[in-house]
Design a protein around this motif. Structure first.
Motif, PDB file in Angstrom:
ATOM      1  N   UNK A 168      33.872  28.398  42.032  1.00  0.00           N
ATOM      2  CA  UNK A 168      32.968  29.484  41.602  1.00  0.00           C
ATOM      3  C   UNK A 168      33.742  30.577  40.871  1.00  0.00           C
ATOM      4  N   UNK A 169      33.066  31.195  39.928  1.00  0.00           N
ATOM      5  CA  UNK A 169      33.712  32.222  39.111  1.00  0.00           C
ATOM      6  C   UNK A 169      33.528  33.620  39.689  1.00  0.00           C
ATOM      7  N   UNK A 170      32.960  33.733  40.881  1.00  0.00           N
ATOM      8  CA  UNK A 170      32.702  35.062  41.450  1.00  0.00           C
ATOM      9  C   UNK A 170      33.954  35.916  41.590  1.00  0.00           C
ATOM     10  N   UNK A 171      35.058  35.374  42.174  1.00  0.00           N
ATOM     11  CA  UNK A 171      36.238  36.241  42.296  1.00  0.00           C
ATOM     12  C   UNK A 171      36.771  36.688  40.934  1.00  0.00           C
TER      13      UNK A 171
ATOM     14  N   UNK B 199      34.868  37.192  38.097  1.00  0.00           N
ATOM     15  CA  UNK B 199      33.937  38.049  37.355  1.00  0.00           C
ATOM     16  C   UNK B 199      33.589  39.318  38.134  1.00  0.00           C
ATOM     17  N   UNK B 200      33.378  39.136  39.439  1.00  0.00           N
ATOM     18  CA  UNK B 200      32.987  40.299  40.238  1.00  0.00           C
ATOM     19  C   UNK B 200      31.515  40.642  40.032  1.00  0.00           C
ATOM     20  N   UNK B 201      31.152  41.811  40.519  1.00  0.00           N
ATOM     21  CA  UNK B 201      29.752  42.248  40.414  1.00  0.00           C
ATOM     22  C   UNK B 201      29.394  42.466  38.946  1.00  0.00           C
ATOM     23  N   UNK B 202      28.214  41.962  38.577  1.00  0.00           N
ATOM     24  CA  UNK B 202      27.751  42.092  37.198  1.00  0.00           C
ATOM     25  C   UNK B 202      26.844  43.333  37.127  1.00  0.00           C
TER      26      UNK B 202
ATOM     27  N   UNK C 183      24.251  46.021  35.663  1.00  0.00           N
ATOM     28  CA  UNK C 183      23.100  45.932  34.753  1.00  0.00           C
ATOM     29  C   UNK C 183      23.463  46.539  33.395  1.00  0.00           C
TER      30      UNK C 183
ATOM     31  N   UNK D   4      32.040  37.606  29.803  1.00  0.00           N
ATOM     32  CA  UNK D   4      32.130  36.799  31.033  1.00  0.00           C
ATOM     33  C   UNK D   4      32.475  35.342  30.721  1.00  0.00           C
TER      34      UNK D   4
ATOM     35  N   UNK E 264      35.847  33.356  31.865  1.00  0.00           N
ATOM     36  CA  UNK E 264      35.853  32.095  32.640  1.00  0.00           C
ATOM     37  C   UNK E 264      36.581  31.007  31.860  1.00  0.00           C
TER      38      UNK E 264
END
Lengths: 209, 217
Positions: free
Chosen positions: B163-166, B168-171, B173, B187, B191
């Motif tokens: 997963x790319x969460x770590x 990218x982090x919080x997206x 708005x 983003x 990635x």
């Protein structure tokens, strides 16, 4: 002077030679059959048990190709957007959803959710609120795990609902006003859901570090 | 031995040297003996030489051992052994086929058994071969071998799909459509760049298989 063997002795030697050849042939046949059996067993067994393979989820060429395609479609859409061609930009982003990623690639869901979020924004910008909501709902339904991309899609859902509520409120009809309030309430729920996902993920990532 | 008294030849002394005539006679007599032994005896021989020939034949027969034929030798030996066994057993004769003496096998029976050995060997070997072939042909199809346990090489986390969460982090708005498009491009670029680095490390730098501290070598 070598004595000449008698006919009886010659006959006995011929018999012995024949018997020895028969025994030799039989032993060769048995060895061949045994060898054939062993080789067929070996064929059935297949490959080596000590083979070491790489895990299936390594970054491979297939994943890089898929990511490269998604990257190019996003850049292409941005070019169209900078030129004011939102329909072509929408088409470019929609093509990201058709990219085939390697089976089990975790990046696939992230990229598709991000593409749906961008696609929904593009549709909203073109006034296609129902289509935008469809795109969002399909993404939320198909998500397999909570992620920042899923939280972002909930945020976009809230934005789409907010836009729908504004459209309803703009009619001036009391019924639409009531529906607008309900839609705004759903938008708030979507934003809350996004915030909850982000908080939980951040907490988990902090714990893992 | 006889001697013709009419012969005028004087008898030589034991120490006298042989004369030429005597040597010639001795050589002629030797040739005669060779012919006789070879089976080519002359039809007529003087009486004196015949007597000498008889003496020579007797001496030769006494000096040479008697050579018997193979069959004759075998029969003589068997007869001697049979006699010895009969004397030792003191019972029935060996000519009786029902007679058995412990530890003694009649020669003809042993010879027959020895003649059967190669045939027995060939028969046993053929039977074993036939059994092996029959076993091979009639063997039921063995079930497929269970999947062998396959070891998986350890691969560092940053070399794997994840997963790319770590990353990218919080997206946050986006305030506008343009800002959202720009953030989305950033983003996907992030990635792609991260995974490309891992892909290159794995494929071009020999794939660091053991993760170091922090998951990176």
């Amino acid at each position: 002077m070598t004595p000449t063997p008698s006919p009886r002795r010659r006959r006995r030697r011929a018999i012995l030679r024949t018997a020895a050849l028969a025994a030799l042939a039989a032993v060769i046949m048995a060895a061949g059959a045994a060898g054939l059996a062993c080789s067929s067993d070996g064929d059935r067994r297949g490959g080596s048990v000590t083979r070491i393979t790489e895990p299936e989820d390594v970054i491979d060429e297939g994943l890089m190709i898929a990511l490269s395609q998604a990257k190019n479609f996003h850049h292409k859409a941005r070019v169209y957007m900078s030129d004011g061609q939102l329909a072509l930009a929408t088409t470019a982003v929609r093509q990201i959803l058709a990219i085939e990623f390697p089976a089990g690639a975790a990046e696939a869901e992230d990229v598709r959710l991000d593409a749906r979020a961008m696609l929904a924004k593009l549709l909203v910008a073109q006034g296609q609120l129902d289509a935008a909501m469809t795109v969002v709902d399909e993404g939320l339904t198909g998500a397999g795990r909570e992620s920042f991309f899923l939280a972002n899609l909930y945020t976009v859902k809230g934005e789409v609902l907010q836009a729908q509520a504004e459209v309803l409120a703009a009619t001036g009809q009391p019924v639409d006003g009531e529906r607008a309030r309900e839609v705004r309430r759903q938008a708030i729920l979507a934003f809350d859901r996004s915030i909850a996902i982000n908080e939980a993920l951040q907490r988990r990532l902090l714990e893992e570090r | 031995m006889t001697r013709d008294d009419d012969t005028p030849t004087p008898v030589p002394g034991p120490d006298d040297r042989a004369g030429a005539a005597e040597k010639a006679r001795a050589r002629a007599f030797g040739d005669l003996i060779d012919k006789v032994l070879a089976g080519r005896a002359p039809a007529a021989v003087p009486a004196e030489e015949r007597a000498l020939l008889e003496v020579a034949t007797v001496i030769r027969a006494a000096a040479r051992p008697v050579e018997l034929g193979a069959a004759r030798t075998r029969s003589v030996v068997e007869a001697a052994l049979a006699t010895a066994i009969e004397r030792k057993g003191g019972g029935p004769t060996l000519s009786d086929p029902a007679m058995t003496v412990p530890g003694v096998v009649p020669l003809d029976r042993a010879r027959r058994a020895r003649g059967l050995v190669p045939w027995i060997t060939a028969g046993v070997a053929t039977a074993v071969a036939a059994a092996a072939v029959a076993l091979l042909l009639a063997r039921p199809a063995s079930p497929p071998a269970p999947a062998a346990p396959v070891a998986t090489a350890p691969v560092a986390e940053h070399l794997r799909s994840r997963p790319a969460d770590p990353l990218i982090g919080v997206i946050a708005p986006a305030p506008s459509l343009e800002a959202a498009a720009g953030a989305t491009v950033v983003r996907i670029d992030t990635i792609y760049a991260d995974r490309l680095a891992g892909f290159r490390e794995r494929t071009l730098a020999g794939a660091a298989r053991s993760p170091g501290p922090g998951g990176r070598p």
